[in-house]
Design a protein around this motif. Structure first.
Motif, PDB file in Angstrom:
ATOM      1  N   THR A  18      21.601   2.545  -1.853  1.00 18.63           N
ATOM      2  CA  THR A  18      21.241   1.187  -2.028  1.00 18.63           C
ATOM      3  C   THR A  18      21.738   0.323  -0.726  1.00 18.63           C
ATOM      4  O   THR A  18      22.406   0.968   0.040  1.00 18.63           O
ATOM      5  CB  THR A  18      22.261   0.662  -3.094  1.00 18.63           C
ATOM      6  OG1 THR A  18      23.441   0.750  -3.018  1.00 18.63           O
ATOM      7  CG2 THR A  18      22.051   1.235  -4.371  1.00 18.63           C
ATOM      8  N   ASN A  19      21.428  -0.718  -0.610  1.00 20.25           N
ATOM      9  CA  ASN A  19      21.938  -1.582   0.474  1.00 20.25           C
ATOM     10  C   ASN A  19      23.267  -1.743   0.559  1.00 20.25           C
ATOM     11  O   ASN A  19      23.763  -1.631   1.582  1.00 20.25           O
ATOM     12  CB  ASN A  19      21.056  -2.963   0.616  1.00 20.25           C
ATOM     13  CG  ASN A  19      19.522  -2.822   1.023  1.00 20.25           C
ATOM     14  OD1 ASN A  19      19.060  -1.822   1.541  1.00 20.25           O
ATOM     15  ND2 ASN A  19      18.820  -3.968   0.906  1.00 20.25           N
ATOM     16  N   PHE A  20      23.787  -1.728  -0.543  1.00 20.29           N
ATOM     17  CA  PHE A  20      25.367  -2.040  -0.534  1.00 20.29           C
ATOM     18  C   PHE A  20      26.129  -0.619  -0.001  1.00 20.29           C
ATOM     19  O   PHE A  20      26.834  -0.785   0.705  1.00 20.29           O
ATOM     20  CB  PHE A  20      25.829  -1.981  -2.065  1.00 20.29           C
ATOM     21  CG  PHE A  20      27.209  -1.980  -2.137  1.00 20.29           C
ATOM     22  CD1 PHE A  20      28.153  -2.854  -1.755  1.00 20.29           C
ATOM     23  CD2 PHE A  20      27.809  -0.776  -2.773  1.00 20.29           C
ATOM     24  CE1 PHE A  20      29.512  -2.611  -1.943  1.00 20.29           C
ATOM     25  CE2 PHE A  20      29.167  -0.749  -2.896  1.00 20.29           C
ATOM     26  CZ  PHE A  20      29.955  -1.674  -2.525  1.00 20.29           C
ATOM     27  N   GLU A  21      25.361   0.458  -0.233  1.00 21.10           N
ATOM     28  CA  GLU A  21      25.863   1.850   0.063  1.00 21.10           C
ATOM     29  C   GLU A  21      25.974   1.966   1.582  1.00 21.10           C
ATOM     30  O   GLU A  21      26.793   2.388   2.241  1.00 21.10           O
ATOM     31  CB  GLU A  21      25.525   3.035  -0.541  1.00 21.10           C
ATOM     32  CG  GLU A  21      25.840   3.001  -2.054  1.00 21.10           C
ATOM     33  CD  GLU A  21      24.918   4.076  -2.922  1.00 21.10           C
ATOM     34  OE1 GLU A  21      25.492   4.828  -3.787  1.00 21.10           O
ATOM     35  OE2 GLU A  21      23.717   4.174  -2.757  1.00 21.10           O
ATOM     36  N   ILE A  74       8.433  -4.862  -8.647  1.00 23.48           N
ATOM     37  CA  ILE A  74       9.190  -4.088  -8.791  1.00 23.48           C
ATOM     38  C   ILE A  74       8.761  -3.096 -10.118  1.00 23.48           C
ATOM     39  O   ILE A  74       8.656  -1.846  -9.754  1.00 23.48           O
ATOM     40  CB  ILE A  74      10.702  -4.357  -9.021  1.00 23.48           C
ATOM     41  CG1 ILE A  74      11.163  -5.032  -7.540  1.00 23.48           C
ATOM     42  CG2 ILE A  74      11.612  -3.179  -9.267  1.00 23.48           C
ATOM     43  CD1 ILE A  74      12.655  -5.888  -7.938  1.00 23.48           C
ATOM     44  N   ILE A  75       8.519  -3.967 -11.156  1.00 24.01           N
ATOM     45  CA  ILE A  75       8.059  -3.152 -12.247  1.00 24.01           C
ATOM     46  C   ILE A  75       6.826  -3.690 -12.614  1.00 24.01           C
ATOM     47  O   ILE A  75       6.550  -4.834 -12.736  1.00 24.01           O
ATOM     48  CB  ILE A  75       9.135  -3.335 -13.486  1.00 24.01           C
ATOM     49  CG1 ILE A  75      10.426  -2.920 -12.928  1.00 24.01           C
ATOM     50  CG2 ILE A  75       8.760  -2.839 -14.737  1.00 24.01           C
ATOM     51  CD1 ILE A  75      11.696  -3.493 -14.154  1.00 24.01           C
ATOM     52  N   GLU A  76       5.661  -2.738 -12.869  1.00 26.02           N
ATOM     53  CA  GLU A  76       4.292  -3.177 -13.278  1.00 26.02           C
ATOM     54  C   GLU A  76       4.637  -4.246 -14.235  1.00 26.02           C
ATOM     55  O   GLU A  76       4.958  -3.866 -15.085  1.00 26.02           O
ATOM     56  CB  GLU A  76       3.567  -1.884 -13.252  1.00 26.02           C
ATOM     57  CG  GLU A  76       2.212  -2.246 -13.742  1.00 26.02           C
ATOM     58  CD  GLU A  76       1.592  -1.054 -14.102  1.00 26.02           C
ATOM     59  OE1 GLU A  76       0.221  -1.279 -14.623  1.00 26.02           O
ATOM     60  OE2 GLU A  76       1.988   0.034 -13.932  1.00 26.02           O
ATOM     61  N   HIS A  77       3.688  -5.177 -13.958  1.00 32.94           N
ATOM     62  CA  HIS A  77       3.477  -6.261 -14.849  1.00 32.94           C
ATOM     63  C   HIS A  77       3.086  -5.907 -16.104  1.00 32.94           C
ATOM     64  O   HIS A  77       1.993  -5.314 -16.124  1.00 32.94           O
ATOM     65  CB  HIS A  77       2.919  -7.429 -14.437  1.00 32.94           C
ATOM     66  CG  HIS A  77       2.736  -8.722 -15.419  1.00 32.94           C
ATOM     67  ND1 HIS A  77       3.912  -9.320 -15.925  1.00 32.94           N
ATOM     68  CD2 HIS A  77       1.666  -9.455 -15.913  1.00 32.94           C
ATOM     69  CE1 HIS A  77       3.556 -10.377 -16.735  1.00 32.94           C
ATOM     70  NE2 HIS A  77       2.383 -10.317 -16.862  1.00 32.94           N
ATOM     71  N   ALA A 100      13.946   4.453  -8.849  1.00 33.49           N
ATOM     72  CA  ALA A 100      13.336   3.781  -7.670  1.00 33.49           C
ATOM     73  C   ALA A 100      13.342   2.273  -8.210  1.00 33.49           C
ATOM     74  O   ALA A 100      13.743   1.271  -7.328  1.00 33.49           O
ATOM     75  CB  ALA A 100      12.047   4.139  -7.253  1.00 33.49           C
ATOM     76  N   GLU A 101      13.212   2.006  -9.524  1.00 34.06           N
ATOM     77  CA  GLU A 101      13.270   0.617  -9.931  1.00 34.06           C
ATOM     78  C   GLU A 101      14.457  -0.081  -9.896  1.00 34.06           C
ATOM     79  O   GLU A 101      14.635  -1.242  -9.444  1.00 34.06           O
ATOM     80  CB  GLU A 101      12.510   0.640 -11.149  1.00 34.06           C
ATOM     81  CG  GLU A 101      10.926   0.646 -10.957  1.00 34.06           C
ATOM     82  CD  GLU A 101      10.234   1.013 -12.369  1.00 34.06           C
ATOM     83  OE1 GLU A 101       9.008   0.916 -12.394  1.00 34.06           O
ATOM     84  OE2 GLU A 101      10.729   1.012 -13.530  1.00 34.06           O
ATOM     85  N   MET A 102      15.410   0.783 -10.418  1.00 33.72           N
ATOM     86  CA  MET A 102      16.815   0.329 -10.244  1.00 33.72           C
ATOM     87  C   MET A 102      17.484   0.124  -8.988  1.00 33.72           C
ATOM     88  O   MET A 102      18.033  -1.179  -8.639  1.00 33.72           O
ATOM     89  CB  MET A 102      17.769   1.248 -11.033  1.00 33.72           C
ATOM     90  CG  MET A 102      17.678   1.333 -12.397  1.00 33.72           C
ATOM     91  SD  MET A 102      18.891   2.671 -13.016  1.00 33.72           S
ATOM     92  CE  MET A 102      18.041   3.752 -14.056  1.00 33.72           C
ATOM     93  N   LEU A 103      16.900   1.035  -7.922  1.00 34.15           N
ATOM     94  CA  LEU A 103      17.449   0.737  -6.570  1.00 34.15           C
ATOM     95  C   LEU A 103      16.762  -0.578  -6.055  1.00 34.15           C
ATOM     96  O   LEU A 103      17.663  -1.445  -5.364  1.00 34.15           O
ATOM     97  CB  LEU A 103      16.892   1.757  -5.816  1.00 34.15           C
ATOM     98  CG  LEU A 103      17.168   1.985  -4.233  1.00 34.15           C
ATOM     99  CD1 LEU A 103      18.655   2.369  -4.157  1.00 34.15           C
ATOM    100  CD2 LEU A 103      16.215   2.875  -3.670  1.00 34.15           C
ATOM    101  N   ASN A 104      15.508  -0.983  -6.348  1.00 39.34           N
ATOM    102  CA  ASN A 104      14.845  -2.065  -5.979  1.00 39.34           C
ATOM    103  C   ASN A 104      15.470  -3.205  -6.379  1.00 39.34           C
ATOM    104  O   ASN A 104      15.652  -4.325  -5.734  1.00 39.34           O
ATOM    105  CB  ASN A 104      13.320  -2.056  -6.277  1.00 39.34           C
ATOM    106  CG  ASN A 104      12.604  -1.122  -5.037  1.00 39.34           C
ATOM    107  OD1 ASN A 104      13.125  -1.015  -3.910  1.00 39.34           O
ATOM    108  ND2 ASN A 104      11.614  -0.271  -5.486  1.00 39.34           N
ATOM    109  N   GLU A 150      28.826  -1.327 -12.730  1.00 39.95           N
ATOM    110  CA  GLU A 150      28.414  -1.761 -14.101  1.00 39.95           C
ATOM    111  C   GLU A 150      26.985  -2.021 -14.457  1.00 39.95           C
ATOM    112  O   GLU A 150      26.543  -1.970 -15.657  1.00 39.95           O
ATOM    113  CB  GLU A 150      29.485  -3.001 -13.944  1.00 39.95           C
ATOM    114  CG  GLU A 150      29.199  -3.992 -15.443  1.00 39.95           C
ATOM    115  CD  GLU A 150      30.044  -5.115 -15.247  1.00 39.95           C
ATOM    116  OE1 GLU A 150      29.889  -5.889 -16.206  1.00 39.95           O
ATOM    117  OE2 GLU A 150      30.693  -5.460 -14.455  1.00 39.95           O
ATOM    118  N   PHE A 151      26.319  -2.573 -13.224  1.00 41.71           N
ATOM    119  CA  PHE A 151      24.763  -2.822 -13.450  1.00 41.71           C
ATOM    120  C   PHE A 151      24.009  -1.639 -13.676  1.00 41.71           C
ATOM    121  O   PHE A 151      23.151  -1.602 -14.702  1.00 41.71           O
ATOM    122  CB  PHE A 151      24.379  -3.520 -12.168  1.00 41.71           C
ATOM    123  CG  PHE A 151      23.035  -3.897 -12.417  1.00 41.71           C
ATOM    124  CD1 PHE A 151      22.370  -4.850 -12.864  1.00 41.71           C
ATOM    125  CD2 PHE A 151      22.110  -3.149 -11.558  1.00 41.71           C
ATOM    126  CE1 PHE A 151      21.145  -5.251 -13.057  1.00 41.71           C
ATOM    127  CE2 PHE A 151      20.485  -3.417 -11.809  1.00 41.71           C
ATOM    128  CZ  PHE A 151      20.165  -4.405 -12.561  1.00 41.71           C
TER     129      PHE A 151
END
Length: 152
Positions: free
Chosen positions: A12-15, A94-97, A75-79, A62-63
């Motif tokens: 992740t960007n945080f990491e 991120i997630i297909e509508h 991948a969706e969680m990461l985005n 937590e998230f």
């Protein structure tokens, strides 16, 4: 050094930001002393202006625990973590509508807002207001005489 498992997980960007901070990257003017490459500083300078700079390891964990109840890929969680969508429409890329019901996307956005800290803001509303007034004064001076007048 021997790499045991290459490309095990995406970061992740945080990491990435946490890793760069551990190497010594900062906004300090003496940052040339740290053992961080110029390209890493460019990444650091970008990431400190994103939602990643306000996140903590606890909020990320937590998230990730809370979002597991939904059918969301890694991948969706990461985005979602990296982008931090504030409205359901921001989840569409991120997630297909239509893949998830609207109530689920709304719940994901609610989780994002409650668990993940808000991203930093570029300018406060006061700075925007003050900047707009100054800009109007300059344009008025220019329209009156065709050029700026020295008022000193």
């Amino acid at each position: 050094m021997k790499i045991l498992d290459g490309n095990v997980n995406a970061l992740t960007n945080f990491e990435v930001l946490d890793f760069l901070r551990a190497k010594g990257a900062s906004k300090d003017p003496t940052r040339v002393i740290a053992k961080v490459a110029l390209s890493e500083y460019k990444v650091y300078d970008y990431l400190v202006n994103t939602a990643a700079c306000c996140q903590t390891r606890e909020s990320v964990n937590e998230f990730l625990t809370a979002i597991k109840q939904f059918e969301v890929s890694k991948a969706e969680m990461l985005n979602i973590l990296n982008i931090r969508p504030a409205h359901p429409v921001e989840l569409f890329p991120i997630i297909e509508h239509g893949r998830l019901p609207d109530d689920v996307t709304s719940e994901i956005v609610r989780l994002v807002k409650t668990i993940l800290p808000a991203p930093p803001t570029e300018a406060t509303s006061e700075e925007i207001t003050e900047g707009g007034e100054e800009g109007n004064e300059i344009s008025q001076d220019q329209t009156e005489g065709g050029e700026q007048m020295d008022t000193s």
